[in-house]
Enzyme design. Structure first.
Site, PDB file in Angstrom:
ATOM      1  CB  CYS A  43      -0.619   2.530   4.036  1.00  0.00           C
ATOM      2  SG  CYS A  43      -2.095   1.850   3.317  1.00  0.00           S
ATOM      3  CG  ASP A  44       3.091   1.209   4.421  1.00  0.00           C
ATOM      4  OD1 ASP A  44       2.669   1.671   5.492  1.00  0.00           O
ATOM      5  OD2 ASP A  44       2.819   0.068   4.013  1.00  0.00           O
TER       6      ASP A  44
ATOM      7  CB  CYS B  60      -0.928  -0.016   1.200  1.00  0.00           C
ATOM      8  SG  CYS B  60      -1.901   1.486   1.327  1.00  0.00           S
TER       9      CYS B  60
END
Ligand code: NDP
Length: 316
Positions: free
Chosen positions: A143-144, A140
């Site tokens: 997200c990261d 992701c």
């Protein structure tokens, strides 16, 4: 003393566009839906940055913002949105039983499954090692990606997700190397073109990932091999992003529902009905073809209408 078993008219499992659309329709039809959010409240869209193709948002909207709006709309009409993970079901009788977090038992007249799908990984030992360590493997980018700002990363995949993620990372990272296993993209032309035009994205075609390299704690690079020439290269990188598709979240239903060979729930054509009366499916859990927020929302609507009609026929 054991907790009293709760009885609900309509239980919705999952909180993506399918689940929340089902909830909006079901609550407006007085089915008093209870919606369990699962482990990823808001579903896959919360890991998407900009959604530009959902009608009604001419300037685009972020995935998390859109999902908050979906939730607010469902709650406005009375949907009972709860934290919790459905761990077990029993669809053998007329009343459908589900268990929340292996503890709480609920008896449902209707169930709408909107459990979506989860990201796939390559399955390499080194990939799984650094994934578990939290040392630089991710599925992701949204997200990261932030953790890799100014750094060099490698991304594997060639579909729309891979292109979206590569483009997102290119705005944060110094360089993104994309490993494409064939000599063409699977992605739509517009998404692939955007990636090809981005200066700090390097695309390596006909490349397979051999190993995620690291120092035992964090990722330091990726070993890749050309499936055309056999050449092996080491690409320095601090992050390895996997964007190779998804697996439907349907395991807990396998003893009761008809699934296809990859695990997608098989619905009765032109409806959201499953092989079990009173159990309906919407969104990516049954869709390996379109997989869009807007199609998921459409099938969520269908599931709520089908549930309403089922209850009307049952109770007269
Ligand atoms: P896809 O199944 O479309 O693509 C998966 C990609 O990963 C393919 O390029 C595939 O290669 C590659 N791949 C699979 N396994 C491996 C492996 N072991 N090693 C290397 N590469 C591998 O999945 P997506 O998640 O990209 O997209 C799913 C659906 O969601 C699609 O319908 C897509 O259009 C849609 N989507 C739409 C978006 C949007 O419009 N904004 C954004 C994201 C997704 P190969 O091509 O060789 O099979």
């Amino acid at each position: 003393m054991s907790e009293q078993i709760e009885k609900v008219k309509c239980l919705i499992i999952g909180s993506g566009p399918a689940g929340y659309t089902a909830a909006i329709y079901a609550s407006r039809a007085n089915l008093y839906p209870v919606l369990y959010q699962g482990t990823q409240p808001g579903g896959q869209l919360t890991t998407t940055n900009e959604v530009e193709n959902f009608p009604g948002y001419p300037d685009g909207v972020t995935g998390p913002e859109m999902m908050m709006q979906f939730q607010a709309q469902a709650q406005r009409f009375g949907t009972d949105v709860r934290d919790g993970w459905i761990t077990k079901v029993d669809f053998s009788g007329d009343i459908h039983k589900v268990w929340v977090n292996d503890e709480k038992e609920i008896h449902c007249e209707t169930v709408i499954i909107s459990t979506g799908a989860s990201a796939k990984y390559l399955g390499l030992e080194s990939e799984q090692k650094y994934l578990k360590l939290g040392g630089g493997v991710s599925a992701c980018a949204v997200c990261d990606g932030f953790f890799y700002r100014g750094q060099e990363v490698v991304l594997v995949g060639a579909g729309d997700s891979a292109c979206e993620e590569a483009h997102y990372l290119s705005n944060i990272c110094k360089k993104v190397t994309m490993l494409v296993r064939r000599d063409v993209f699977r992605a739509s032309k517009i998404m692939a073109e955007r990636v090809k035009k981005t200066e700090n994205i390097e695309i390596l075609y006909n490349m397979n990932t051999v190993e995620v390299l690291g120092d035992g704690q964090v990722v330091t690079g990726v070993k890749a091999k050309s499936n055309k020439t056999g050449e092996v290269i080491d690409i320095p990188a601090t992050g390895f992003f996997v964007a190779i598709g998804h697996t439907p979240n349907t395991k807990i239903f396998k003893d009761y529902l008809n699934l296809d060979e990859t695990g997608y729930i098989v619905n009765v054509p032109d409806s959201s009905k499953t092989n079990v009366p009173g159990v309906f499916v919407s969104g990516d859990a049954a869709d390996h073809v379109y997989r869009q927020a807007v199609t998921a929302a459409g099938t969520g609507c269908m599931a709520a209408l089908d549930a309403e009609r089922y209850l009307a026929a049952k109770h007269g």
